[in-house]
Design a protein around this motif. Structure first.
Motif, PDB file in Angstrom:
ATOM      1  N   LEU A 245       0.853  -1.186   0.000  1.00 48.67           N
ATOM      2  CA  LEU A 245       0.000   0.000   0.000  1.00 48.67           C
ATOM      3  C   LEU A 245       0.885   1.232   0.000  1.00 48.67           C
ATOM      4  CD1 LEU A 245      -2.975   0.872   0.074  1.00 48.67           C
ATOM      5  CD2 LEU A 245      -2.756   1.063   2.557  1.00 48.67           C
TER       6      LEU A 245
ATOM      7  N   ALA B 127      -1.163   7.860   0.669  1.00 47.65           N
ATOM      8  CA  ALA B 127      -2.613   8.040   0.693  1.00 47.65           C
ATOM      9  C   ALA B 127      -3.162   8.575  -0.625  1.00 47.65           C
ATOM     10  CB  ALA B 127      -2.998   8.976   1.844  1.00 47.65           C
TER      11      ALA B 127
ATOM     12  N   TYR C 107      -4.515   5.901  -3.088  1.00 46.77           N
ATOM     13  CA  TYR C 107      -5.634   4.999  -2.786  1.00 46.77           C
ATOM     14  C   TYR C 107      -6.709   4.999  -3.876  1.00 46.77           C
ATOM     15  CZ  TYR C 107      -3.741   5.102   2.043  1.00 46.77           C
ATOM     16  OH  TYR C 107      -2.952   5.028   3.158  1.00 46.77           O
TER      17      TYR C 107
ATOM     18  N   ALA D  10      -9.490  -2.534  -5.880  1.00 55.34           N
ATOM     19  CA  ALA D  10      -8.865  -2.465  -4.557  1.00 55.34           C
ATOM     20  C   ALA D  10      -9.299  -3.605  -3.656  1.00 55.34           C
ATOM     21  CB  ALA D  10      -9.173  -1.129  -3.900  1.00 55.34           C
TER      22      ALA D  10
ATOM     23  N   LEU E  69      -8.189  -2.364   1.658  1.00 50.20           N
ATOM     24  CA  LEU E  69      -8.612  -1.033   1.229  1.00 50.20           C
ATOM     25  C   LEU E  69     -10.077  -1.135   0.816  1.00 50.20           C
ATOM     26  CD1 LEU E  69      -7.333   1.781   0.830  1.00 50.20           C
ATOM     27  CD2 LEU E  69      -6.933   1.166  -1.554  1.00 50.20           C
TER      28      LEU E  69
ATOM     29  N   ALA F 145     -11.852   5.964  -0.530  1.00 55.83           N
ATOM     30  CA  ALA F 145     -10.991   4.798  -0.288  1.00 55.83           C
ATOM     31  C   ALA F 145     -10.218   4.972   1.012  1.00 55.83           C
ATOM     32  CB  ALA F 145     -10.026   4.608  -1.452  1.00 55.83           C
TER      33      ALA F 145
ATOM     34  N   PRO G  94      -7.853   2.670   4.200  1.00 54.01           N
ATOM     35  CA  PRO G  94      -7.260   1.413   4.638  1.00 54.01           C
ATOM     36  C   PRO G  94      -7.655   1.058   6.063  1.00 54.01           C
ATOM     37  CG  PRO G  94      -5.662   3.154   4.890  1.00 54.01           C
ATOM     38  CD  PRO G  94      -6.925   3.795   4.366  1.00 54.01           C
TER      39      PRO G  94
END
Length: 416
Positions: A276, A279, A282, A289, A387, A394, A396
């Protein structure tokens, strides 16, 4: 970017010229009661004006990894504030740092490192890119300068020499986290899709060492780092028909890569594992995802530690949020402060600075961290992550935290 949140923070953002280098940030000295320091912090009383400790930060301020470099720098400032309990000093010695932009270019980084060393800097930190770190580390060793590499993940940095340390994770820890998704690797086929650079090659080597060592067959699809049309490489990855496709990718072509993988319907034919990223990336995964198994070094809120909360609060005052490489800068500052504190503010004996770090365990952003004495690997927890949501929604969440010993790389004896 001056701020006036408090007297200490105002001084911390002041700039003063340094000959032949970037500007230095001078962090104000203060007095604290000796013996009240937290783990990974300095709180010793200072006397009068003492010689400052100068740290050279050579990192990607611009270039393809500039976003990572910005996170590293913000984390470093937060870590310096935390580790010195807001004083900006150790034993009365101010900690000054000078920023140098390597733009991800190893040759430029080497030139800047030599320039800083020539000015008398005894501590260097930074290295956003693996290719940069692998070139700077030997220069530091040749000149007996403490070098604390940052987000650069190349395994070859571990055990490279007696003066090189790291404040982030390494590829082997990523791969051990990825392996936790696969279960029994014996007889399985694994393909690595990566860029043909130091970072990508390190991931291929680590996958072969970890999953290949567990009985999997491992091959690789490598794309030139400057490639923009990534469809041919997505097609090759699909044609390999692996049981697991491990994607190791960094930089601003990530969107093009995931678009190509989606268009080739790779997710329907194989299990995809990847790290990942920051940010901002995402939304790039889109509906795919939910089909991806994410290994994770860090995301904001992943750890839930008191140190993480302190870092987050500091960043918020600067209008920033924690991201994947914020802990790398934060940890670098903790290492610098501890080494200097152990030597009572002196940086003259860099061998002693290095010795002070060997075997040190402390509370970091991600939890308990240990600098392994045998090879300077930074032992740390890693995360399995999912995610959920798409676009701006989106987000996590941690599925599982893997303890440091479960993802510890094998010992690599220090070469020199």
């Amino acid at each position: 970017m001056p701020h006036s949140v408090s007297p200490v923070r105002a001084v911390a953002s002041a700039r003063s010229p340094v000959p032949r280098s970037g500007s230095a940030v001078l962090l104000a000295a203060g007095l604290l009661v000796a013996g009240c320091a937290q783990a990974g912090t300095a709180g010793t009383a200072g006397g009068g004006a003492q010689a400052p400790v100068r740290v050279g930060l050579v990192y990607s301020k611009t270039g393809p990894l500039a976003a990572y470099g910005a996170q590293y720098l913000e984390g470093f400032k937060a870590g310096l504030d935390y580790a010195t309990q807001g004083t900006g000093a150790v034993d009365g010695h101010r900690i000054e740092y000078t920023e140098q932009d390597d733009a991800g270019d190893p040759a430029k980084a080497v030139s800047e490192a030599k320039d800083l060393i020539g000015q008398g800097y005894r501590i260097l930190a930074g290295s956003t890119a693996s290719g940069v770190a692998l070139q700077v580390a030997p220069i530091a060793a040749q000149n007996k300068v403490l070098f604390i590499s940052g987000p650069a993940a190349a395994d070859k940095l571990t055990g490279l020499n007696a003066y090189t340390f790291r404040s982030g994770r390494q590829s082997y820890q990523d791969i051990l986290t990825a392996a936790s998704f696969l279960g029994d690797a014996a007889g399985r086929k694994v393909t690595v899709l990566a860029q043909d650079n130091a970072f990508g090659q390190a991931n291929v080597a680590a996958v072969k060492a970890v999953l290949g060592g567990q009985g999997a067959s491992v091959d690789a699809v490598l794309a030139p780092p400057d490639a923009t049309d990534l469809t041919p490489f997505a097609t090759q990855a699909k044609a390999a028909r692996p049981d697991l496709l491990f994607v190791a990718w960094a930089g601003d072509t990530a969107s093009a890569l995931w678009t190509a993988l989606n268009q080739q319907d790779v997710f329907a034919t194989t299990k995809v594992v990847t790290g990942l990223d920051l940010a901002a990336s995402y939304p790039l995964f889109g509906p795919a995802a939910a089909k991806i198994s994410f290994l994770d070094h860090y995301f904001g809120g992943a750890a839930g530690t008191d140190v993480e909360k302190a870092m987050t609060a500091y960043l918020a005052k600067d209008g920033a949020k924690p991201d994947i490489f914020s802990p790398d800068g934060f940890t670098a500052a903790q290492l610098v402060v501890h080494a200097v504190e152990a030597n009572h503010g002196s940086v003259n004996d860099t061998s002693a600075l290095a010795k002070a770090l060997e075997g040190w365990s402390f509370d970091g952003v991600k939890g308990r961290l240990t600098v392994r004495a045998a090879d300077h690997a930074l032992l740390q927890p890693m995360f399995q992550v999912q995610l959920t949501g798409t676009g701006a929604a989106a987000a996590p969440s941690v599925l599982r935290t893997l303890p440091a010993d479960q993802v510890a790389p094998p010992v690599t004896p220090i070469a020199g």
